[in-house]
Design a protein around this motif. Sequence first.
Motif, mmCIF file in Angstrom:
data_model
loop_
_atom_site.group_PDB
_atom_site.id
_atom_site.type_symbol
_atom_site.label_atom_id
_atom_site.label_comp_id
_atom_site.label_asym_id
_atom_site.label_seq_id
_atom_site.Cartn_x
_atom_site.Cartn_y
_atom_site.Cartn_z
ATOM 1 N N GLU A 54 0.839 -1.193 0.000
ATOM 2 C CA GLU A 54 0.000 0.000 0.000
ATOM 3 C C GLU A 54 0.877 1.248 0.000
ATOM 4 O O GLU A 54 1.780 1.377 0.825
ATOM 5 N N GLY A 55 0.616 2.160 -0.927
ATOM 6 C CA GLY A 55 1.330 3.420 -0.960
ATOM 7 C C GLY A 55 2.773 3.280 -1.416
ATOM 8 O O GLY A 55 3.192 2.256 -1.958
ATOM 9 N N MET A 56 3.533 4.335 -1.172
ATOM 10 C CA MET A 56 4.926 4.374 -1.599
ATOM 11 C C MET A 56 5.786 3.408 -0.784
ATOM 12 O O MET A 56 5.702 3.378 0.434
ATOM 13 N N GLN A 57 6.592 2.644 -1.485
ATOM 14 C CA GLN A 57 7.571 1.769 -0.866
ATOM 15 C C GLN A 57 8.954 2.182 -1.343
ATOM 16 O O GLN A 57 9.121 2.602 -2.494
ATOM 17 N N GLU A 58 9.928 2.066 -0.474
ATOM 18 C CA GLU A 58 11.282 2.449 -0.847
ATOM 19 C C GLU A 58 12.099 1.205 -1.175
ATOM 20 O O GLU A 58 12.222 0.295 -0.353
ATOM 21 N N LEU A 59 12.627 1.189 -2.391
ATOM 22 C CA LEU A 59 13.523 0.123 -2.821
ATOM 23 C C LEU A 59 14.938 0.670 -2.925
ATOM 24 O O LEU A 59 15.146 1.873 -3.057
ATOM 25 N N ILE A 60 15.889 -0.231 -2.882
ATOM 26 C CA ILE A 60 17.278 0.135 -3.145
ATOM 27 C C ILE A 60 17.621 -0.309 -4.565
ATOM 28 O O ILE A 60 17.363 -1.451 -4.950
ATOM 29 N N LEU A 61 18.185 0.616 -5.322
ATOM 30 C CA LEU A 61 18.662 0.333 -6.672
ATOM 31 C C LEU A 61 20.170 0.477 -6.683
ATOM 32 O O LEU A 61 20.718 1.483 -6.227
ATOM 33 N N ARG A 62 20.859 -0.544 -7.203
ATOM 34 C CA ARG A 62 22.306 -0.462 -7.380
ATOM 35 C C ARG A 62 22.611 -0.520 -8.873
ATOM 36 O O ARG A 62 22.129 -1.405 -9.587
ATOM 37 N N LEU A 63 23.404 0.443 -9.334
ATOM 38 C CA LEU A 63 23.788 0.541 -10.742
ATOM 39 C C LEU A 63 25.295 0.422 -10.859
ATOM 40 O O LEU A 63 26.046 1.047 -10.101
ATOM 41 N N GLY A 64 25.756 -0.369 -11.813
ATOM 42 C CA GLY A 64 27.184 -0.548 -12.045
ATOM 43 C C GLY A 64 27.625 0.222 -13.282
ATOM 44 O O GLY A 64 27.598 -0.325 -14.390
ATOM 45 N N PRO A 65 28.049 1.478 -13.131
ATOM 46 C CA PRO A 65 28.376 2.299 -14.298
ATOM 47 C C PRO A 65 29.629 1.831 -15.008
ATOM 48 O O PRO A 65 30.525 1.247 -14.403
ATOM 49 N N ASP A 66 29.703 2.137 -16.303
ATOM 50 C CA ASP A 66 30.855 1.694 -17.083
ATOM 51 C C ASP A 66 32.122 2.465 -16.757
ATOM 52 O O ASP A 66 33.203 2.114 -17.219
ATOM 53 N N TYR A 67 32.021 3.511 -15.924
ATOM 54 C CA TYR A 67 33.200 4.275 -15.535
ATOM 55 C C TYR A 67 33.679 3.928 -14.124
ATOM 56 O O TYR A 67 34.602 4.537 -13.602
ATOM 57 N N GLY A 68 33.025 2.959 -13.459
ATOM 58 C CA GLY A 68 33.368 2.624 -12.082
ATOM 59 C C GLY A 68 34.607 1.752 -11.969
ATOM 60 O O GLY A 68 35.112 1.212 -12.955
ATOM 61 N N LEU A 69 35.095 1.613 -10.737
ATOM 62 C CA LEU A 69 36.226 0.730 -10.493
ATOM 63 C C LEU A 69 35.863 -0.697 -10.894
ATOM 64 O O LEU A 69 34.797 -1.197 -10.533
ATOM 65 N N PHE A 70 36.742 -1.331 -11.627
ATOM 66 C CA PHE A 70 36.599 -2.726 -12.041
ATOM 67 C C PHE A 70 35.431 -2.962 -13.003
ATOM 68 O O PHE A 70 34.963 -4.088 -13.156
ATOM 69 N N ALA A 71 34.935 -1.882 -13.639
ATOM 70 C CA ALA A 71 33.931 -2.072 -14.698
ATOM 71 C C ALA A 71 34.596 -2.807 -15.870
ATOM 72 O O ALA A 71 35.808 -2.744 -16.042
ATOM 73 N N PRO A 72 33.832 -3.529 -16.702
ATOM 74 C CA PRO A 72 32.381 -3.646 -16.700
ATOM 75 C C PRO A 72 31.873 -4.589 -15.606
ATOM 76 O O PRO A 72 32.564 -5.526 -15.210
ATOM 77 N N TYR A 73 30.658 -4.302 -15.160
ATOM 78 C CA TYR A 73 30.086 -5.025 -14.029
ATOM 79 C C TYR A 73 29.012 -6.019 -14.469
ATOM 80 O O TYR A 73 28.456 -5.926 -15.557
ATOM 81 N N SER A 74 28.727 -6.919 -13.546
ATOM 82 C CA SER A 74 27.587 -7.825 -13.677
ATOM 83 C C SER A 74 26.865 -7.838 -12.339
ATOM 84 O O SER A 74 27.498 -7.862 -11.273
ATOM 85 N N SER A 75 25.546 -7.820 -12.393
ATOM 86 C CA SER A 75 24.754 -7.896 -11.161
ATOM 87 C C SER A 75 24.671 -9.313 -10.627
ATOM 88 O O SER A 75 24.257 -9.526 -9.483
ATOM 89 N N ALA A 76 25.073 -10.303 -11.448
ATOM 90 C CA ALA A 76 24.857 -11.708 -11.089
ATOM 91 C C ALA A 76 25.467 -12.105 -9.747
ATOM 92 O O ALA A 76 24.784 -12.753 -8.935
ATOM 93 N N PRO A 77 26.747 -11.783 -9.433
ATOM 94 C CA PRO A 77 27.296 -12.232 -8.149
ATOM 95 C C PRO A 77 26.490 -11.755 -6.947
ATOM 96 O O PRO A 77 26.234 -12.535 -6.014
ATOM 97 N N GLN A 78 26.076 -10.486 -6.957
ATOM 98 C CA GLN A 78 25.301 -9.969 -5.830
ATOM 99 C C GLN A 78 23.947 -10.661 -5.720
ATOM 100 O O GLN A 78 23.512 -11.053 -4.629
ATOM 101 N N VAL A 79 23.281 -10.800 -6.848
ATOM 102 C CA VAL A 79 21.954 -11.417 -6.839
ATOM 103 C C VAL A 79 22.046 -12.887 -6.439
ATOM 104 O O VAL A 79 21.249 -13.378 -5.617
#
Length: 344
Positions: A54-79
């Motif tokens: 019901e109503g607004m819920q807060e989610l966490i979004l994590r994005l792996g930018p192509d300019y970050g340390l150790f990019a390119p990233y994959s979300s698979a290990p975390q998930v």
Amino acid sequence: MNTIDDEASLQSRIEAYLTQQVGAAVRVGAIRRFPVGFSWLTYAVQVDGLPGKEGMQELILRLGPDYGLFAPYSSAPQVLSMRSLAGSAVPVPKAYWSSDDANILGAPFLFCEKVSGDAVVPWVSATEPALEENYRRQLAEDFIDALAVLHCVPWQERPIAAMAHGIDVQNAARLNVEYWEGQIARWAMRPYPMAQWGIRWLKAHCPVAPRVAIVHGDYRTGNFLEQGGRITSILDWELVHLGDPHEDLGWASLPMYMGGSKLISRLAEPEWFYSRYSEKVGFEVSMASVRYYQALSLLKLAATHMAAARCFEEGRFNDMRMPAMGSQIATCLRQMEKTIEASK
């Protein structure tokens, strides 16, 4: 402008993606970025229209930018790690949706639940007052016990088994060293003879692991949330892998995480830390292996600082913390040398 730097574009893309995932109209409200981390970007996203909510819920979004340390990233290990630990005694956020398709939100991403709590600051000066005793002790117990549970999870029966890639107790250490050797080869802007010396030593002295376990990879104060003196969630699973559980012990016990104290991660007396952990995990801690992984951890830190320096020099990450990290490469390598010499 990059999509992930354009809040309006990111908001509309999130709405379209979540609407498709849940099969009903979803409205995205405020998006708030957390000013933490050196690689993945973390946002709190207000969402209305999630099934059963019901109503607004807060989610966490994590994005792996192509300019970050150790990019390119994959979300698979975390998930894979969060789904493998769901229902266990290791407190982790619930993973919802994820993809490595950068066409969706502009970078690989994952959505997970927002857990209540605050992070304990890992880096403080030696003059900083110690944590209150009962508070510290409670956190230390949770910190040790969650790590022991993590290292006992039967991962062979969980989604994270997809990351095994032929690892066993004999080759766990060497595979780890070779991975970081590759990172240094990729990111170093000049030769580092001390790093090469350390790599040769680490390859020549690989310990046999007591078991292959899920290794967090960055287990320390600052990477968990607490509320009322109890840990509510272990965070930052981007370095998760399968390996020797002593690696997490070596990392957590590095001097830079002691905050000027003699306590592991500002929380636990070393003798008690290893004793309680051994009792919970079911094997005796090898201090020789802990020292080995302290040396490897310092090599990892040096590699991370090399990546930070290069990202800044190439204009990929406009963050003044990056060159500051680069200035610590020599310090990490000197500490690695001292750790190796002391272990002989």
